[in-house]
Motif scaffolding. Sequence first.
Motif, mmCIF file in Angstrom:
data_model
loop_
_atom_site.group_PDB
_atom_site.id
_atom_site.type_symbol
_atom_site.label_atom_id
_atom_site.label_comp_id
_atom_site.label_asym_id
_atom_site.label_seq_id
_atom_site.Cartn_x
_atom_site.Cartn_y
_atom_site.Cartn_z
ATOM 1 N N TRP A 36 0.925 -1.250 -0.151
ATOM 2 C CA TRP A 36 0.011 -0.051 -0.015
ATOM 3 C C TRP A 36 0.895 1.161 0.064
ATOM 4 C CZ3 TRP A 36 -5.204 -0.451 -0.478
ATOM 5 C CH2 TRP A 36 -5.594 -1.620 -0.241
ATOM 6 N N TYR A 37 0.446 2.137 -0.761
ATOM 7 C CA TYR A 37 1.069 3.522 -0.963
ATOM 8 C C TYR A 37 -0.041 4.640 -0.764
ATOM 9 C CZ TYR A 37 5.391 1.454 -2.626
ATOM 10 O OH TYR A 37 6.755 0.815 -2.808
ATOM 11 N N ARG A 38 0.257 5.841 -0.436
ATOM 12 C CA ARG A 38 -0.686 6.710 -0.250
ATOM 13 C C ARG A 38 -0.183 7.913 -0.718
ATOM 14 N NH1 ARG A 38 -1.081 7.487 6.571
ATOM 15 N NH2 ARG A 38 0.826 9.000 6.455
ATOM 16 N N LYS A 43 1.557 16.393 -2.070
ATOM 17 C CA LYS A 43 2.606 15.561 -1.436
ATOM 18 C C LYS A 43 2.787 14.526 -2.384
ATOM 19 C CE LYS A 43 1.948 16.854 3.500
ATOM 20 N NZ LYS A 43 1.703 16.050 4.775
ATOM 21 N N GLN A 44 4.249 14.080 -2.180
ATOM 22 C CA GLN A 44 4.597 12.800 -3.028
ATOM 23 C C GLN A 44 3.895 11.607 -2.264
ATOM 24 O OE1 GLN A 44 8.931 12.788 -3.071
ATOM 25 N NE2 GLN A 44 8.721 14.181 -5.053
ATOM 26 N N ARG A 45 3.855 10.607 -3.257
ATOM 27 C CA ARG A 45 3.399 9.299 -3.006
ATOM 28 C C ARG A 45 4.372 8.706 -2.258
ATOM 29 N NH1 ARG A 45 0.333 5.525 -7.438
ATOM 30 N NH2 ARG A 45 -0.582 7.695 -7.484
ATOM 31 N N GLU A 46 3.763 7.991 -1.117
ATOM 32 C CA GLU A 46 4.875 7.332 -0.193
ATOM 33 C C GLU A 46 4.392 5.987 0.238
ATOM 34 O OE1 GLU A 46 5.039 9.390 3.592
ATOM 35 O OE2 GLU A 46 2.654 9.079 4.061
ATOM 36 N N LEU A 47 5.356 5.122 0.730
ATOM 37 C CA LEU A 47 5.106 3.772 1.095
ATOM 38 C C LEU A 47 4.462 3.640 2.451
ATOM 39 C CD1 LEU A 47 5.592 0.527 0.775
ATOM 40 C CD2 LEU A 47 7.751 1.055 2.208
ATOM 41 N N ASP A 88 -3.570 13.520 9.604
ATOM 42 C CA ASP A 88 -2.758 13.282 8.579
ATOM 43 C C ASP A 88 -2.850 12.022 7.946
ATOM 44 O OD1 ASP A 88 -0.326 15.058 10.704
ATOM 45 O OD2 ASP A 88 -1.688 15.883 9.451
ATOM 46 N N ASP A 89 -3.425 11.082 8.091
ATOM 47 C CA ASP A 89 -3.629 10.180 7.345
ATOM 48 C C ASP A 89 -4.473 10.087 6.236
ATOM 49 O OD1 ASP A 89 -3.471 8.384 10.607
ATOM 50 O OD2 ASP A 89 -2.040 8.377 9.112
ATOM 51 N N THR A 90 -5.105 11.334 5.998
ATOM 52 C CA THR A 90 -6.122 11.430 5.097
ATOM 53 C C THR A 90 -5.298 11.417 3.538
ATOM 54 O OG1 THR A 90 -7.552 12.779 6.407
ATOM 55 C CG2 THR A 90 -7.588 13.261 3.901
ATOM 56 N N ALA A 91 -5.631 10.792 2.776
ATOM 57 C CA ALA A 91 -4.948 10.635 1.478
ATOM 58 C C ALA A 91 -5.724 9.507 0.673
ATOM 59 C CB ALA A 91 -3.484 10.101 1.638
ATOM 60 N N GLY A 114 -6.915 3.452 -6.526
ATOM 61 C CA GLY A 114 -6.733 4.274 -5.367
ATOM 62 C C GLY A 114 -8.194 4.409 -4.707
ATOM 63 N N THR A 115 -8.011 4.556 -3.457
ATOM 64 C CA THR A 115 -9.219 4.734 -2.654
ATOM 65 C C THR A 115 -9.085 5.836 -1.416
ATOM 66 O OG1 THR A 115 -11.034 3.448 -1.230
ATOM 67 C CG2 THR A 115 -8.779 2.785 -0.860
ATOM 68 N N GLN A 116 -10.055 6.537 -1.560
ATOM 69 C CA GLN A 116 -10.028 7.838 -0.353
ATOM 70 C C GLN A 116 -10.055 7.372 0.680
ATOM 71 O OE1 GLN A 116 -8.967 11.105 -1.554
ATOM 72 N NE2 GLN A 116 -8.936 11.201 1.005
#
Length: 121
Positions: A36-38, A43-47, A88-91, A114-116
């Motif tokens: 999973w990435y977000r 912001k950049q996509r992160e692991l 902050d986990d919103t992504a 992707g899922t919001q």
Amino acid sequence: QVQLVESGGGLVQAGGSLRLSCAASGSIFAISGMGWYRQAPGKQRELVADITAGGSTNYGDSAKDRFTVSRDNAKNTVYLQMSSLKPDDTAVYYCNADVKTQRWGAPRNYWGQGTQVTVSS
């Protein structure tokens, strides 16, 4: 040839929990890594976390001690159990997998749509 379909996103209050699922389908011979990435706005996509076929896991700093990644190899599905969620986990959370469609050759990397996930304060 291969599709990754995520589910389980939504709106949750801070401190709550969500469980994301991602099912791989199509012409699949074998799946090695899944994860999973977000990506949050601007912001950049992160692991977030990934897991090997053997069950070895790796977590990004944001996920340690709060999220758990798991998979069901028989169902070609990876899960992300998220707890103690913060705003902050919103992504948008994306599923990722390395898939071989035949016995020979290297695996190819695939992404879900992707899922919001939105965490309100």
